[in-house]
Design an enzyme around this catalytic site. Structure first.
Site, PDB file in Angstrom:
ATOM      1  N   SER A  30       0.753  -1.167   0.023  1.00 30.11           N
ATOM      2  CA  SER A  30       0.124   0.047  -0.164  1.00 30.11           C
ATOM      3  C   SER A  30       0.829   1.298   0.013  1.00 30.11           C
ATOM      4  O   SER A  30       2.075   1.215   0.142  1.00 30.11           O
ATOM      5  CB  SER A  30      -0.977  -0.120   1.317  1.00 30.11           C
ATOM      6  OG  SER A  30      -1.514   1.182   1.692  1.00 30.11           O
ATOM      7  N   TYR A  59      -2.078  -1.672  10.169  1.00 31.30           N
ATOM      8  CA  TYR A  59      -2.054  -1.648   8.807  1.00 31.30           C
ATOM      9  C   TYR A  59      -0.569  -1.355   8.007  1.00 31.30           C
ATOM     10  O   TYR A  59      -0.147  -1.931   7.366  1.00 31.30           O
ATOM     11  CB  TYR A  59      -3.293  -0.900   8.191  1.00 31.30           C
ATOM     12  CG  TYR A  59      -3.552  -0.798   6.596  1.00 31.30           C
ATOM     13  CD1 TYR A  59      -4.342  -2.025   6.317  1.00 31.30           C
ATOM     14  CD2 TYR A  59      -2.863  -0.081   5.745  1.00 31.30           C
ATOM     15  CE1 TYR A  59      -4.602  -2.097   4.995  1.00 31.30           C
ATOM     16  CE2 TYR A  59      -3.171  -0.155   4.437  1.00 31.30           C
ATOM     17  CZ  TYR A  59      -4.007  -1.403   4.036  1.00 31.30           C
ATOM     18  OH  TYR A  59      -4.390  -1.378   2.671  1.00 31.30           O
TER      19      TYR A  59
HETATM   20  N1  LIG Z   1      -8.863   0.249  -1.180  1.00 33.10           N
HETATM   21  C1  LIG Z   1      -7.635   0.869  -1.066  1.00 33.10           C
HETATM   22  O1  LIG Z   1      -7.648   2.175  -0.971  1.00 33.10           O
HETATM   23  C2  LIG Z   1      -6.262   0.229  -0.757  1.00 33.10           C
HETATM   24  C3  LIG Z   1      -5.154   1.005  -0.886  1.00 33.10           C
HETATM   25  C4  LIG Z   1      -3.884   0.170  -0.545  1.00 33.10           C
HETATM   26  C5  LIG Z   1      -3.769  -1.041  -0.648  1.00 33.10           C
HETATM   27  N2  LIG Z   1      -4.994  -1.655  -0.732  1.00 33.10           N
HETATM   28  C6  LIG Z   1      -4.966  -3.180  -0.543  1.00 33.10           C
HETATM   29  O2  LIG Z   1      -5.337  -3.907  -1.907  1.00 33.10           O
HETATM   30  C7  LIG Z   1      -5.794  -5.361  -1.513  1.00 33.10           C
HETATM   31  C8  LIG Z   1      -7.297  -5.295  -1.819  1.00 33.10           C
HETATM   32  O3  LIG Z   1      -8.165  -4.547  -1.158  1.00 33.10           O
HETATM   33  P1  LIG Z   1      -9.349  -3.977  -1.684  1.00 33.10           P
HETATM   34  O4  LIG Z   1      -9.394  -2.471  -1.587  1.00 33.10           O
HETATM   35  O5  LIG Z   1      -9.981  -4.547  -3.124  1.00 33.10           O
HETATM   36  O6  LIG Z   1     -10.564  -4.366  -0.626  1.00 33.10           O
HETATM   37  P2  LIG Z   1     -11.771  -5.263  -0.679  1.00 33.10           P
HETATM   38  O7  LIG Z   1     -12.272  -5.287   0.748  1.00 33.10           O
HETATM   39  O8  LIG Z   1     -12.718  -4.757  -1.695  1.00 33.10           O
HETATM   40  O9  LIG Z   1     -11.244  -6.608  -1.156  1.00 33.10           O
HETATM   41  C9  LIG Z   1     -10.594  -7.350  -0.395  1.00 33.10           C
HETATM   42  C10 LIG Z   1     -10.828  -8.871  -0.646  1.00 33.10           C
HETATM   43  O10 LIG Z   1      -9.790  -9.744   0.354  1.00 33.10           O
HETATM   44  C11 LIG Z   1     -10.746 -10.787   0.815  1.00 33.10           C
HETATM   45  N3  LIG Z   1     -10.350 -11.285   2.124  1.00 33.10           N
HETATM   46  C12 LIG Z   1     -10.223 -10.841   3.362  1.00 33.10           C
HETATM   47  N4  LIG Z   1      -9.783 -11.431   4.161  1.00 33.10           N
HETATM   48  C13 LIG Z   1      -9.398 -12.734   3.466  1.00 33.10           C
HETATM   49  C14 LIG Z   1      -8.938 -13.923   3.865  1.00 33.10           C
HETATM   50  N5  LIG Z   1      -8.545 -14.310   5.236  1.00 33.10           N
HETATM   51  N6  LIG Z   1      -8.708 -14.935   2.845  1.00 33.10           N
HETATM   52  C15 LIG Z   1      -8.846 -14.700   1.675  1.00 33.10           C
HETATM   53  N7  LIG Z   1      -9.517 -13.686   1.377  1.00 33.10           N
HETATM   54  C16 LIG Z   1      -9.697 -12.390   2.182  1.00 33.10           C
HETATM   55  C17 LIG Z   1     -12.034 -10.258   1.164  1.00 33.10           C
HETATM   56  O11 LIG Z   1     -13.200 -10.979   1.324  1.00 33.10           O
HETATM   57  C18 LIG Z   1     -12.367  -9.219  -0.099  1.00 33.10           C
HETATM   58  O12 LIG Z   1     -12.972  -9.965  -1.189  1.00 33.10           O
HETATM   59  C19 LIG Z   1      -5.699  -5.349   0.166  1.00 33.10           C
HETATM   60  O13 LIG Z   1      -4.403  -5.970   0.309  1.00 33.10           O
HETATM   61  C20 LIG Z   1      -5.718  -3.970   0.538  1.00 33.10           C
HETATM   62  O14 LIG Z   1      -4.940  -3.724   1.687  1.00 33.10           O
HETATM   63  C21 LIG Z   1      -6.163  -1.407  -0.901  1.00 33.10           C
END
Ligand SMILES: NC(=O)c1ccc[n+]([C@@H]2O[C@H](COP(=O)([O-])OP(=O)(O)OC[C@H]3O[C@@H](n4cnc5c(N)ncnc54)[C@H](O)[C@@H]3O)[C@@H](O)[C@H]2O)c1
Length: 272
Positions: free
Chosen positions: A141, A154
């Site tokens: 991130s 985080y």
């Molecule tokens: N959205 C943002 O602004 C952002 C910014 C930086 C990094 N990220 C990272 O991007 C990645 C995707 O996140 P997103 O924003 O799409 O969030 P999201 O919540 O839309 O999707 C995350 C997915 O991970 C799944 N998940 C959670 N725990 C799990 C587990 N134990 N086993 C398997 N699957 C699991 C959830 O069910 C969900 O479908 C994450 O690693 C997040 O930290 C997101």
């Protein structure tokens, strides 16, 4: 190293929502046989239903290293082409001060955001090395570049993903396998709604929906655009993929003002 992945098989965790779902849909449209995994069976099936080509869908908790190993064997059986990429994307959020943090929530987050990435890497690395081909793409991130208030767990997990993946990349020198880290800025996904946030960390009395709405308002990038940037970044052979204009700002601030970046961020936030 240029790594073409269009048309080749990929594995994506966290594919039931957000960035993972968009990545699955995009790569499927680009001809990739797509293996999708998530802990959320209902939403995972919705992703599977929206894919245009061959797909294998598997309910998986990324915290479970033994099941990750079984999953990798199933993928090996299913594939008839070498695996091109493993996207360790699944992740969750918390938001609390260090003082108010609950150890069980920090452990939950660390087990998914850090150990989930390690489990996925360890499960698929032997296959990739045997092929002498492919890339491990681990999602950190911008919070893996800078420390932000109310995000100690985080940020720690995302810094750890960055360190783990950088180490892996050096170990893989001289092989046909590579490793890349993804640093998204704010992406409009369900990450806040899916998170463990028990009360407004800023003390403004907002409920979860209001916190999520505020996040959506400042998140600059759609998950579809994030998927496009990640796909292109991997194919260009980038070791570090920044996603969204805010990611470039955070990256620059961390370099220009390594100890004072948050004063600058706070000033930018006040101006909004
Ligand atoms: N959205 C943002 O602004 C952002 C910014 C930086 C990094 N990220 C990272 O991007 C990645 C995707 O996140 P997103 O924003 O799409 O969030 P999201 O919540 O839309 O999707 C995350 C997915 O991970 C799944 N998940 C959670 N725990 C799990 C587990 N134990 N086993 C398997 N699957 C699991 C959830 O069910 C969900 O479908 C994450 O690693 C997040 O930290 C997101």
């Amino acid at each position: 190293m240029v790594r073409k992945i269009a048309g080749r098989p990929v594995v994506i965790t966290g594919a039931a929502s957000g960035i993972g779902r968009s990545l699955a849909i995009r790569l499927s449209r680009h001809g990739c046989p797509v293996v999708i995994a998530d802990v959320n069976a209902v939403e995972l099936e919705k992703t599977a239903a929206s894919l245009s080509g061959p797909a294998l869908s598997r309910v998986l908790d990324v915290r479970d290293a033994a099941d990750f190993g079984r999953f990798a064997s199933e993928v090996r059986e299913w594939l008839d082409l070498p695996l091109a990429a493993v996207f360790n994307n699944a992740g969750v959020a918390t938001a609390t001060s260090v003082l108010d943090s609950l150890p069980e929530d920090d452990t939950w987050l660390f087990d998914i955001n850090y150990w989930g990435v390690v489990n996925g890497t360890r499960a698929f690395l032997p296959m990739l090395l045997k092929q002498n081909y492919g890339v491990v793409v681990n999602t950190s991130s911008v919070y893996g570049l800078v420390g932000m208030p109310n995000n100690s767990a985080y940020c720690s997990a995302k810094f750890a993903v960055r360190g783990f993946t950088d180490s892996l990349r050096q170990e893989l020198r001289g092989t046909g396998v590579s490793a890349a880290t993804v640093h998204p800025g704010g992406i409009k996904t369900n990450i806040i709604r899916n998170g463990r946030i028990h009360r407004d960390p800023e003390g403004r009395g907002r409920d979860l929906e209001q916190i999520a709405a505020d996040f959506d308002a400042i998140a600059l990038t759609t998950p579809e655009r994030a998927a496009e940037v990640i796909h292109r970044g991997v194919e260009k052979g980038k070791a570090r993929i920044l996603v969204g204009p805010d990611a470039y700002v955070f990256d620059a601030l961390a370099r220009i003002a390594p100890t004072r970046y948050y004063s600058l961020v706070a000033r930018l936030l006040e101006r909004k």
